[in-house]
Design a protein around this motif. Structure first.
Motif, mmCIF file in Angstrom:
data_model
loop_
_atom_site.group_PDB
_atom_site.id
_atom_site.type_symbol
_atom_site.label_atom_id
_atom_site.label_comp_id
_atom_site.label_asym_id
_atom_site.label_seq_id
_atom_site.Cartn_x
_atom_site.Cartn_y
_atom_site.Cartn_z
ATOM 1 N N GLN A 60 -28.763 46.132 -52.194
ATOM 2 C CA GLN A 60 -29.661 46.733 -53.186
ATOM 3 C C GLN A 60 -31.069 46.881 -52.629
ATOM 4 O O GLN A 60 -31.735 47.905 -52.832
ATOM 5 C CB GLN A 60 -29.688 45.893 -54.458
ATOM 6 N N ALA A 61 -31.533 45.857 -51.907
ATOM 7 C CA ALA A 61 -32.862 45.923 -51.300
ATOM 8 C C ALA A 61 -32.916 47.027 -50.249
ATOM 9 O O ALA A 61 -33.912 47.751 -50.146
ATOM 10 C CB ALA A 61 -33.217 44.578 -50.677
ATOM 11 N N ARG A 62 -31.849 47.183 -49.495
ATOM 12 C CA ARG A 62 -31.816 48.242 -48.470
ATOM 13 C C ARG A 62 -31.938 49.615 -49.120
ATOM 14 O O ARG A 62 -32.627 50.501 -48.595
ATOM 15 C CB ARG A 62 -30.522 48.150 -47.658
ATOM 16 N N ALA A 63 -31.266 49.782 -50.237
ATOM 17 C CA ALA A 63 -31.324 51.058 -50.936
ATOM 18 C C ALA A 63 -32.743 51.337 -51.448
ATOM 19 O O ALA A 63 -33.244 52.468 -51.352
ATOM 20 C CB ALA A 63 -30.336 51.073 -52.090
ATOM 21 N N GLU A 64 -33.402 50.302 -51.980
ATOM 22 C CA GLU A 64 -34.770 50.471 -52.467
ATOM 23 C C GLU A 64 -35.721 50.800 -51.330
ATOM 24 O O GLU A 64 -36.586 51.673 -51.452
ATOM 25 C CB GLU A 64 -35.227 49.201 -53.187
ATOM 26 N N ILE A 65 -35.551 50.107 -50.207
ATOM 27 C CA ILE A 65 -36.422 50.330 -49.052
ATOM 28 C C ILE A 65 -36.256 51.749 -48.520
ATOM 29 O O ILE A 65 -37.230 52.414 -48.152
ATOM 30 C CB ILE A 65 -36.111 49.295 -47.953
ATOM 31 N N ALA A 66 -35.028 52.221 -48.499
ATOM 32 C CA ALA A 66 -34.753 53.560 -47.965
ATOM 33 C C ALA A 66 -35.480 54.653 -48.742
ATOM 34 O O ALA A 66 -35.737 55.728 -48.210
ATOM 35 C CB ALA A 66 -33.250 53.826 -47.980
ATOM 36 N N GLU A 67 -35.834 54.378 -49.989
ATOM 37 C CA GLU A 67 -36.548 55.358 -50.800
ATOM 38 C C GLU A 67 -38.035 55.439 -50.456
ATOM 39 O O GLU A 67 -38.707 56.391 -50.848
ATOM 40 C CB GLU A 67 -36.392 55.016 -52.285
ATOM 41 N N HIS A 68 -38.541 54.426 -49.729
ATOM 42 C CA HIS A 68 -39.980 54.345 -49.513
ATOM 43 C C HIS A 68 -40.398 54.337 -48.043
ATOM 44 O O HIS A 68 -41.551 54.653 -47.746
ATOM 45 C CB HIS A 68 -40.540 53.086 -50.189
ATOM 46 N N LEU A 69 -39.506 53.938 -47.145
ATOM 47 C CA LEU A 69 -39.873 53.814 -45.739
ATOM 48 C C LEU A 69 -39.216 54.891 -44.890
ATOM 49 O O LEU A 69 -38.132 55.378 -45.211
ATOM 50 C CB LEU A 69 -39.461 52.436 -45.191
ATOM 51 N N ARG A 70 -39.871 55.210 -43.785
ATOM 52 C CA ARG A 70 -39.298 56.179 -42.858
ATOM 53 C C ARG A 70 -38.094 55.603 -42.119
ATOM 54 O O ARG A 70 -37.132 56.313 -41.843
ATOM 55 C CB ARG A 70 -40.361 56.606 -41.839
ATOM 56 N N ARG A 71 -38.155 54.318 -41.781
ATOM 57 C CA ARG A 71 -37.083 53.744 -40.978
ATOM 58 C C ARG A 71 -36.884 52.274 -41.314
ATOM 59 O O ARG A 71 -37.845 51.525 -41.468
ATOM 60 C CB ARG A 71 -37.399 53.889 -39.483
ATOM 61 N N LEU A 72 -35.629 51.871 -41.398
ATOM 62 C CA LEU A 72 -35.251 50.470 -41.582
ATOM 63 C C LEU A 72 -34.385 50.065 -40.404
ATOM 64 O O LEU A 72 -33.355 50.681 -40.137
ATOM 65 C CB LEU A 72 -34.475 50.284 -42.891
ATOM 66 N N VAL A 73 -34.809 49.021 -39.679
ATOM 67 C CA VAL A 73 -34.034 48.467 -38.575
ATOM 68 C C VAL A 73 -33.524 47.095 -38.996
ATOM 69 O O VAL A 73 -34.324 46.203 -39.310
ATOM 70 C CB VAL A 73 -34.886 48.344 -37.292
ATOM 71 N N VAL A 74 -32.215 46.943 -39.019
ATOM 72 C CA VAL A 74 -31.605 45.661 -39.379
ATOM 73 C C VAL A 74 -31.139 44.992 -38.094
ATOM 74 O O VAL A 74 -30.168 45.422 -37.478
ATOM 75 C CB VAL A 74 -30.439 45.841 -40.365
ATOM 76 N N ALA A 75 -31.840 43.976 -37.664
ATOM 77 C CA ALA A 75 -31.540 43.297 -36.406
ATOM 78 C C ALA A 75 -30.145 42.678 -36.451
ATOM 79 O O ALA A 75 -29.737 42.115 -37.463
ATOM 80 C CB ALA A 75 -32.581 42.215 -36.132
ATOM 81 N N GLY A 76 -29.435 42.807 -35.360
ATOM 82 C CA GLY A 76 -28.102 42.232 -35.288
ATOM 83 C C GLY A 76 -27.008 43.187 -35.693
ATOM 84 O O GLY A 76 -25.829 42.894 -35.526
#
Length: 277
Positions: A252-268
């Motif tokens: 759910q947090a990833r979905a919210e972040i995707a609406e506001h940030l250009r890029r999300l990097v999930v380490a691992g």
């Protein structure tokens, strides 16, 4: 339930509580593996601890009871939390640093972990308001001796915070006169509503100056920082180019972040799984 079973339950809950406090949060699936009990048993234990006011339940696990927005843990207290996540984040963030670039590293235990990954990147100019981060580069240079391509470190002045960051007018003035390619920013809290926040008012202003002086802003924060709100906000999510976090971040947090940030990097996780938005 027998007396022995009650005792086992109390011991199990004490262990869970210790994990929550030590790591800053736990996940149900981690506890089932570690304790060798069912998912339902762990959830009952978390319910009991939540009723006692010892933990706060979140989706998929539990976190410590929310502290006052002005509470600022010291560096040593924070350095023992989410160690593996911070190492994963540092490894992923280091891949974003090009040799010869000018970068800034804010204070924090995650940027401290990142600094260790950057000591061998050639020809860096590193601006930092973190005494700990500066010490990492200086220690590396002392141990290896003079070498070509060693980082040039610019440590701002200022007043020292509990997290060993230098803040205040002296730091703000020094940062305002500089320009760097990428800022790697540690945060106390991050949320959709409050953006990036900290419990320290002076640190908030210094962080604003860091953000203003950077061409790109990369936030390095483990999953426990999501949903945490400090006393003072200093940047909106839209001012962040990239968030580097760990695999503990909920869907759910990833979905919210995707609406506001250009890029999300999930380490691992595989690079192909990084969200470019």
């Amino acid at each position: 339930m027998s007396e022995n079973q009650n005792l086992l339950a109390e011991q199990r809950r004490a262990l869970i509580l210790d994990e929550v406090r030590r790591r800053g949060g736990v996940r149900v699936n981690e506890l089932t593996r570690r304790l060798g009990v069912s998912d339902m048993t762990v959830r009952r234990d978390l319910d009991a601890l939540a009723r006692q006011g010892a933990v706060e339940k979140v989706h998929g696990g539990a976190v410590p009871v929310a502290e006052a927005s002005t509470h600022e843990p010291g560096f040593e207290a924070k350095s023992g939390l989410e160690l593996s996540a911070k190492e994963d984040i540092a490894r992923a963030a280091a891949e974003l640093v090009a040799p010869g670039s000018a970068i800034a590293l804010s204070g924090g235990t995650t940027t401290y972990a990142l600094a260790h990954r950057l000591v061998d990147v050639p020809d860096l100019t590193v601006v930092t308001n973190s005494v700990r981060v500066a010490d990492v580069f200086h220690a590396a240079q002392r141990s290896s001796g003079p070498r070509q391509g060693a980082a040039t470190v610019v440590l701002t002045g200022g007043v020292r915070t509990p997290s060993d960051s230098l803040v205040g007018p002296v730091a703000d003035q020094a940062i305002a006169a500089l320009h760097f390619d990428v800022l790697f920013l540690g945060v106390h809290g991050i949320s959709v509503e409050a953006g990036l926040s900290t419990p320290n008012l002076a640190e908030a202003e210094t962080n604003r100056r860091l953000v203003q002086s950077a061409r790109r802003v990369v936030v390095v924060a483990d999953h426990t920082k999501w949903g945490t709100v400090g006393l003072s906000s200093f940047a909106a999510l839209e001012q962040v180019d990239t968030l580097v976090t760990d695999a503990g971040l909920a869907a759910q947090a990833r979905a919210e972040i995707a609406e506001h940030l250009r890029r999300l990097v999930v380490a691992g996780e595989d690079a192909d799984d990084d969200a470019d938005v």
